[in-house]
Design an enzyme around this catalytic site. Sequence first.
Site, PDB file in Angstrom:
ATOM      1  N   HIS A 121     -21.505 -26.714 177.009  1.00 25.78           N
ATOM      2  CA  HIS A 121     -22.524 -25.780 176.523  1.00 25.78           C
ATOM      3  C   HIS A 121     -23.391 -26.431 175.458  1.00 25.78           C
ATOM      4  O   HIS A 121     -23.067 -27.486 174.915  1.00 25.78           O
ATOM      5  CB  HIS A 121     -21.889 -24.508 175.962  1.00 25.78           C
ATOM      6  CG  HIS A 121     -21.091 -24.745 174.708  1.00 25.78           C
ATOM      7  ND1 HIS A 121     -19.880 -25.390 174.709  1.00 25.78           N
ATOM      8  CD2 HIS A 121     -21.349 -24.439 173.410  1.00 25.78           C
ATOM      9  CE1 HIS A 121     -19.415 -25.468 173.476  1.00 25.78           C
ATOM     10  NE2 HIS A 121     -20.295 -24.905 172.657  1.00 25.78           N
ATOM     11  N   ASP A 123     -24.944 -24.951 171.859  1.00 30.96           N
ATOM     12  CA  ASP A 123     -24.558 -23.801 171.034  1.00 30.96           C
ATOM     13  C   ASP A 123     -25.579 -22.660 171.088  1.00 30.96           C
ATOM     14  O   ASP A 123     -26.789 -22.878 170.881  1.00 30.96           O
ATOM     15  CB  ASP A 123     -24.351 -24.238 169.580  1.00 30.96           C
ATOM     16  CG  ASP A 123     -23.060 -25.028 169.420  1.00 30.96           C
ATOM     17  OD1 ASP A 123     -22.084 -24.722 170.133  1.00 30.96           O
ATOM     18  OD2 ASP A 123     -23.038 -25.965 168.602  1.00 30.96           O
ATOM     19  N   HIS A 270     -22.001 -30.167 174.677  1.00 27.86           N
ATOM     20  CA  HIS A 270     -20.675 -30.626 174.262  1.00 27.86           C
ATOM     21  C   HIS A 270     -19.596 -29.752 174.875  1.00 27.86           C
ATOM     22  O   HIS A 270     -19.862 -28.637 175.344  1.00 27.86           O
ATOM     23  CB  HIS A 270     -20.557 -30.674 172.739  1.00 27.86           C
ATOM     24  CG  HIS A 270     -20.808 -29.364 172.067  1.00 27.86           C
ATOM     25  ND1 HIS A 270     -22.064 -28.805 171.933  1.00 27.86           N
ATOM     26  CD2 HIS A 270     -19.962 -28.470 171.506  1.00 27.86           C
ATOM     27  CE1 HIS A 270     -21.984 -27.664 171.310  1.00 27.86           C
ATOM     28  NE2 HIS A 270     -20.710 -27.418 171.047  1.00 27.86           N
ATOM     29  N   ARG A 285     -17.969 -25.014 160.911  1.00 29.73           N
ATOM     30  CA  ARG A 285     -19.240 -25.463 161.482  1.00 29.73           C
ATOM     31  C   ARG A 285     -20.397 -24.812 160.739  1.00 29.73           C
ATOM     32  O   ARG A 285     -20.394 -23.598 160.544  1.00 29.73           O
ATOM     33  CB  ARG A 285     -19.314 -25.094 162.971  1.00 29.73           C
ATOM     34  CG  ARG A 285     -20.461 -25.784 163.683  1.00 29.73           C
ATOM     35  CD  ARG A 285     -20.485 -25.423 165.154  1.00 29.73           C
ATOM     36  NE  ARG A 285     -21.355 -24.288 165.383  1.00 29.73           N
ATOM     37  CZ  ARG A 285     -21.399 -23.589 166.516  1.00 29.73           C
ATOM     38  NH1 ARG A 285     -20.605 -23.904 167.524  1.00 29.73           N
ATOM     39  NH2 ARG A 285     -22.243 -22.583 166.645  1.00 29.73           N
TER      40      ARG A 285
HETATM   41  C1  SIN Z   1     -18.149 -25.836 169.251  1.00 30.15           C
HETATM   42  O1  SIN Z   1     -18.837 -25.738 168.241  1.00 30.15           O
HETATM   43  O2  SIN Z   1     -18.575 -25.566 170.354  1.00 30.15           O
HETATM   44  C2  SIN Z   1     -16.746 -26.351 169.093  1.00 30.15           C
HETATM   45  C3  SIN Z   1     -16.718 -27.827 169.199  1.00 30.15           C
HETATM   46  C4  SIN Z   1     -15.375 -28.357 168.850  1.00 30.15           C
HETATM   47  O3  SIN Z   1     -14.492 -27.586 168.457  1.00 30.15           O
HETATM   48  O4  SIN Z   1     -15.193 -29.567 168.959  1.00 30.15           O
END
Ligand code: SIN
Length: 294
Positions: A121, A123, A270, A285
Amino acid sequence: MNQIPNPRWTGPRIKHESTTAAPYGAITVEKVTPIIGAEISGVDLGNPTEAQMAEIHRALAENLVIFFREQHMTPEQHLAFGERFGTLHIHPAAPTEGGHAGLMIIKADRDSPRANGEGWHSDVSCDEEPPMGSILYIKQCPPVGGDTLFANMYAAYDALSERMKAYIDGLTAVHDGEENYRGTYANFGVKDRPAYPRAVHPVVRTHPVTGKKALFVNKGFTRRILDIPLDESTGVLAYLFEHMANPLFQCRFRWRENSVAFWDNRCAQHRAMWDYWPATRYGNRVTVKGDRPV
Ligand code: SIN
């Protein structure tokens, strides 16, 4: 008689960028792969200089995701670093840390029904103005596992056939948050929202900084391409999702405690690996607002 094409020509072609760019002076940048990702050293993200900030901007544009080791930021420093790139994004559904609306909790442990970001995805692409970037600071790692994969969507777009590029250029697609967010955060006591974000974006977007075209559909949020029949949309999306998941476009980051990954959601996707249950992985995050994709 027509020639039968070589059946071995099946895969995408990767274009390598020129490596003649000017050297960095304020930070050290080591590429992880020729296609995506670089590890940056020689900077304290809690207190970067102006020269370092300028080179971090450049390194992000050139590498799509940048990694930092041995960082020791307070929540306030993490938020302040994010604010150097723009206004902070407030997640529509995720739990937050210590009363900071901009500090999202990323955590999975023995009791988690799901982990964040398990499928490919970009974000919150279901927002009208999806985030430009995300800065993930992992503070607790499982003994092994919990890597994050990143994929270059310029390279994925470039590697499409000219016929496919001509077909998808100008199409738009619906991105919907409901399936992804409904119930995801129940273990944090976060209640479901009455309405989840939903937006229509171009299938191919032009990056506002680099001017390059990137594929902008993802398995996590993109539900259908508009103005074509549903079965055609389902088939084209299935092809694009498989295409963009080719390991040729990817790098994989192995976390250690106090590492930071900063990715550009406008040109990279990612996927987090939840392969460490029942161990715990935890961090925060900070997400930076972006523009409406064009
Ligand atoms: C995310 O922000 O999508 C999670 C990425 C992660 O936990 O590595």
